[in-house]
Design a protein around this motif. Structure first.
Motif, PDB file in Angstrom:
ATOM      1  N   LYS A 149      -4.124   6.028  -0.533  1.00  0.00           N
ATOM      2  CA  LYS A 149      -3.919   4.745  -0.764  1.00  0.00           C
ATOM      3  C   LYS A 149      -3.756   4.068   0.568  1.00  0.00           C
ATOM      4  CE  LYS A 149       0.208   3.134  -2.762  1.00  0.00           C
ATOM      5  NZ  LYS A 149       1.382   2.508  -3.769  1.00  0.00           N
ATOM      6  N   ALA A 150      -3.733   3.613   1.844  1.00  0.00           N
ATOM      7  CA  ALA A 150      -3.694   3.092   2.350  1.00  0.00           C
ATOM      8  C   ALA A 150      -4.757   2.588   2.539  1.00  0.00           C
ATOM      9  CB  ALA A 150      -3.146   3.364   3.771  1.00  0.00           C
ATOM     10  N   TYR A 151      -5.675   3.385   3.186  1.00  0.00           N
ATOM     11  CA  TYR A 151      -7.546   3.547   3.172  1.00  0.00           C
ATOM     12  C   TYR A 151      -7.939   2.224   2.080  1.00  0.00           C
ATOM     13  CZ  TYR A 151     -12.170   3.907   3.451  1.00  0.00           C
ATOM     14  OH  TYR A 151     -13.636   4.205   3.465  1.00  0.00           O
ATOM     15  N   ALA A 152      -7.568   2.647   0.466  1.00  0.00           N
ATOM     16  CA  ALA A 152      -8.164   1.670  -0.613  1.00  0.00           C
ATOM     17  C   ALA A 152      -7.407   0.365  -0.363  1.00  0.00           C
ATOM     18  CB  ALA A 152      -8.084   2.467  -1.675  1.00  0.00           C
ATOM     19  N   ARG A 153      -6.140   0.231   0.151  1.00  0.00           N
ATOM     20  CA  ARG A 153      -5.960  -1.099   0.328  1.00  0.00           C
ATOM     21  C   ARG A 153      -6.609  -1.890   1.290  1.00  0.00           C
ATOM     22  NH1 ARG A 153       0.495  -2.624   2.822  1.00  0.00           N
ATOM     23  NH2 ARG A 153       0.355  -4.167   2.165  1.00  0.00           N
ATOM     24  N   ILE A 154      -6.937  -0.960   2.594  1.00  0.00           N
ATOM     25  CA  ILE A 154      -7.394  -1.984   4.140  1.00  0.00           C
ATOM     26  C   ILE A 154      -9.031  -2.152   3.126  1.00  0.00           C
ATOM     27  CG2 ILE A 154      -8.600  -1.602   6.066  1.00  0.00           C
ATOM     28  CD1 ILE A 154      -6.130   0.433   6.676  1.00  0.00           C
ATOM     29  N   HIS A 190      -0.840 -11.030  -5.271  1.00  0.00           N
ATOM     30  CA  HIS A 190      -0.984 -10.046  -4.339  1.00  0.00           C
ATOM     31  C   HIS A 190      -2.488  -9.755  -3.077  1.00  0.00           C
ATOM     32  CE1 HIS A 190      -1.885  -4.878  -4.823  1.00  0.00           C
ATOM     33  NE2 HIS A 190      -1.243  -5.573  -4.359  1.00  0.00           N
ATOM     34  N   LEU A 191      -2.862 -10.616  -3.708  1.00  0.00           N
ATOM     35  CA  LEU A 191      -3.370 -10.713  -2.193  1.00  0.00           C
ATOM     36  C   LEU A 191      -2.878 -10.799  -1.415  1.00  0.00           C
ATOM     37  CD1 LEU A 191      -6.175 -11.094  -0.892  1.00  0.00           C
ATOM     38  CD2 LEU A 191      -7.236 -13.047  -2.086  1.00  0.00           C
ATOM     39  N   HIS A 192      -1.893 -12.854  -1.894  1.00  0.00           N
ATOM     40  CA  HIS A 192      -1.931 -13.820  -0.773  1.00  0.00           C
ATOM     41  C   HIS A 192      -0.672 -12.828   0.342  1.00  0.00           C
ATOM     42  CE1 HIS A 192       0.262 -17.393   0.695  1.00  0.00           C
ATOM     43  NE2 HIS A 192       0.954 -16.329   1.175  1.00  0.00           N
ATOM     44  N   ARG A 193       0.080 -11.081  -0.712  1.00  0.00           N
ATOM     45  CA  ARG A 193       0.820 -10.616  -0.176  1.00  0.00           C
ATOM     46  C   ARG A 193       0.467  -9.849   0.829  1.00  0.00           C
ATOM     47  NH1 ARG A 193       2.964 -10.762  -4.513  1.00  0.00           N
ATOM     48  NH2 ARG A 193       2.327  -8.810  -5.548  1.00  0.00           N
ATOM     49  N   ASP A 194      -0.983  -8.765   0.425  1.00  0.00           N
ATOM     50  CA  ASP A 194      -1.170  -8.439   1.419  1.00  0.00           C
ATOM     51  C   ASP A 194      -2.208  -8.950   2.976  1.00  0.00           C
ATOM     52  OD1 ASP A 194      -1.288  -5.523   0.754  1.00  0.00           O
ATOM     53  OD2 ASP A 194      -3.414  -5.480  -0.136  1.00  0.00           O
ATOM     54  N   LEU A 195      -3.282 -10.014   2.381  1.00  0.00           N
ATOM     55  CA  LEU A 195      -3.387 -10.995   3.871  1.00  0.00           C
ATOM     56  C   LEU A 195      -2.256 -10.884   4.515  1.00  0.00           C
ATOM     57  CD1 LEU A 195      -5.957 -11.530   4.592  1.00  0.00           C
ATOM     58  CD2 LEU A 195      -5.124 -14.529   3.260  1.00  0.00           C
ATOM     59  N   ARG A 196      -0.682 -11.833   4.003  1.00  0.00           N
ATOM     60  CA  ARG A 196      -0.239 -12.221   5.374  1.00  0.00           C
ATOM     61  C   ARG A 196       0.507 -10.821   5.591  1.00  0.00           C
ATOM     62  NH1 ARG A 196       2.505 -16.758   5.504  1.00  0.00           N
ATOM     63  NH2 ARG A 196       4.085 -15.913   6.842  1.00  0.00           N
ATOM     64  N   ALA A 197       0.799  -9.437   4.762  1.00  0.00           N
ATOM     65  CA  ALA A 197       1.091  -8.700   5.737  1.00  0.00           C
ATOM     66  C   ALA A 197      -0.063  -7.812   6.424  1.00  0.00           C
ATOM     67  CB  ALA A 197       1.413  -7.106   4.513  1.00  0.00           C
ATOM     68  N   PHE A 198      -1.230  -8.106   6.420  1.00  0.00           N
ATOM     69  CA  PHE A 198      -2.092  -7.454   7.386  1.00  0.00           C
ATOM     70  C   PHE A 198      -2.226  -8.719   8.714  1.00  0.00           C
ATOM     71  CE2 PHE A 198      -3.215  -4.197   4.053  1.00  0.00           C
ATOM     72  CZ  PHE A 198      -3.298  -3.192   5.372  1.00  0.00           C
ATOM     73  N   THR A 199      -2.311  -9.570   8.551  1.00  0.00           N
ATOM     74  CA  THR A 199      -3.203 -10.965   9.173  1.00  0.00           C
ATOM     75  C   THR A 199      -1.810 -12.108   9.217  1.00  0.00           C
ATOM     76  OG1 THR A 199      -3.976 -11.787   7.319  1.00  0.00           O
ATOM     77  CG2 THR A 199      -5.115 -10.999   8.704  1.00  0.00           C
ATOM     78  N   ALA A 232      -9.536 -12.529  -5.763  1.00  0.00           N
ATOM     79  CA  ALA A 232      -8.206 -11.613  -5.962  1.00  0.00           C
ATOM     80  C   ALA A 232      -8.994 -10.828  -7.238  1.00  0.00           C
ATOM     81  CB  ALA A 232      -6.879 -11.882  -5.822  1.00  0.00           C
ATOM     82  N   ALA A 233      -9.470 -11.517  -7.540  1.00  0.00           N
ATOM     83  CA  ALA A 233      -9.578  -9.942  -9.558  1.00  0.00           C
ATOM     84  C   ALA A 233     -10.978  -9.651  -9.117  1.00  0.00           C
ATOM     85  CB  ALA A 233     -10.343 -11.187 -10.050  1.00  0.00           C
ATOM     86  N   GLU A 234     -11.883  -9.788  -8.479  1.00  0.00           N
ATOM     87  CA  GLU A 234     -13.043  -9.049  -7.786  1.00  0.00           C
ATOM     88  C   GLU A 234     -12.862  -8.343  -6.443  1.00  0.00           C
ATOM     89  OE1 GLU A 234     -16.209 -11.544  -6.573  1.00  0.00           O
ATOM     90  OE2 GLU A 234     -16.401 -12.368  -8.823  1.00  0.00           O
ATOM     91  N   ALA A 235     -11.806  -8.250  -5.748  1.00  0.00           N
ATOM     92  CA  ALA A 235     -11.587  -7.392  -4.911  1.00  0.00           C
ATOM     93  C   ALA A 235     -10.535  -6.330  -6.034  1.00  0.00           C
ATOM     94  CB  ALA A 235     -10.728  -7.626  -4.224  1.00  0.00           C
ATOM     95  N   GLY A 236     -10.056  -6.738  -6.915  1.00  0.00           N
ATOM     96  CA  GLY A 236      -8.646  -5.762  -7.757  1.00  0.00           C
ATOM     97  C   GLY A 236      -7.915  -5.893  -7.639  1.00  0.00           C
ATOM     98  N   TYR A 237      -7.381  -7.265  -7.003  1.00  0.00           N
ATOM     99  CA  TYR A 237      -5.643  -7.053  -7.020  1.00  0.00           C
ATOM    100  C   TYR A 237      -4.918  -7.152  -8.094  1.00  0.00           C
ATOM    101  CZ  TYR A 237      -6.150  -7.533  -2.358  1.00  0.00           C
ATOM    102  OH  TYR A 237      -6.417  -6.970  -0.249  1.00  0.00           O
ATOM    103  N   PHE A 238      -4.032  -7.573  -9.007  1.00  0.00           N
ATOM    104  CA  PHE A 238      -3.937  -7.703  -9.270  1.00  0.00           C
ATOM    105  C   PHE A 238      -3.781  -9.178 -10.392  1.00  0.00           C
ATOM    106  CE2 PHE A 238       0.142  -8.246 -12.585  1.00  0.00           C
ATOM    107  CZ  PHE A 238      -0.448  -7.884 -13.863  1.00  0.00           C
ATOM    108  N   ASP A 239      -2.941  -9.296  -8.944  1.00  0.00           N
ATOM    109  CA  ASP A 239      -2.857 -11.095  -9.196  1.00  0.00           C
ATOM    110  C   ASP A 239      -3.554 -11.889  -7.662  1.00  0.00           C
ATOM    111  OD1 ASP A 239      -0.344 -11.109  -8.065  1.00  0.00           O
ATOM    112  OD2 ASP A 239       0.569 -11.009  -9.883  1.00  0.00           O
ATOM    113  N   GLN A 240      -3.473 -13.439  -7.689  1.00  0.00           N
ATOM    114  CA  GLN A 240      -3.506 -13.922  -6.653  1.00  0.00           C
ATOM    115  C   GLN A 240      -2.319 -13.995  -5.300  1.00  0.00           C
ATOM    116  OE1 GLN A 240      -4.782 -18.478  -6.386  1.00  0.00           O
ATOM    117  NE2 GLN A 240      -4.294 -18.577  -4.958  1.00  0.00           N
TER     118      GLN A 240
END
Length: 90
Positions: free
Chosen positions: A23-28, A59-68, A49-57
């Motif tokens: 799951k972590a690998y897929a997230r990265i 979700h992308l925003h949260r992941d990007l903030r969490a990692f960067t 976000a949609a093309e990357a497979g995120y549920f919505d924008q």
């Protein structure tokens, strides 16, 4: 295709080899794809976000903030030259 392994055992083997859970690998990997697309600036963040497979924008925003610690807009403004590199302000 059956591997003859339980999901728990397969996850443990994956973690041993890769150093991350599947799951972590897929997230990265999903985030790497989104970063490449954001860097081009061709598509709005919602489409990335949609093309990357995120549920919505969001979700992308949260992941990007969490990692960067950056929002998609902040990431684009940095015009980062090295792939997958986020500079640290000192």
């Amino acid at each position: 295709m059956t591997l003859g392994l339980s999901p728990k055992r397969l996850t443990a083997l994956f973690d041993d080899e890769v150093g991350l859970s599947p799951k972590a690998y897929a997230r990265i990997r999903r985030l790497h794809f989104a970063l490449r697309e954001l860097r081009t600036g061709r598509l709005p963040a919602a489409v990335v976000a949609a093309e990357a497979g995120y549920f919505d924008q969001a979700h992308l925003h949260r992941d990007l903030r969490a990692f960067t610690a950056l929002t998609p807009a902040q990431y684009r403004l940095r015009r980062i030259r090295l792939p997958h590199h986020v500079p640290i302000d000192e």
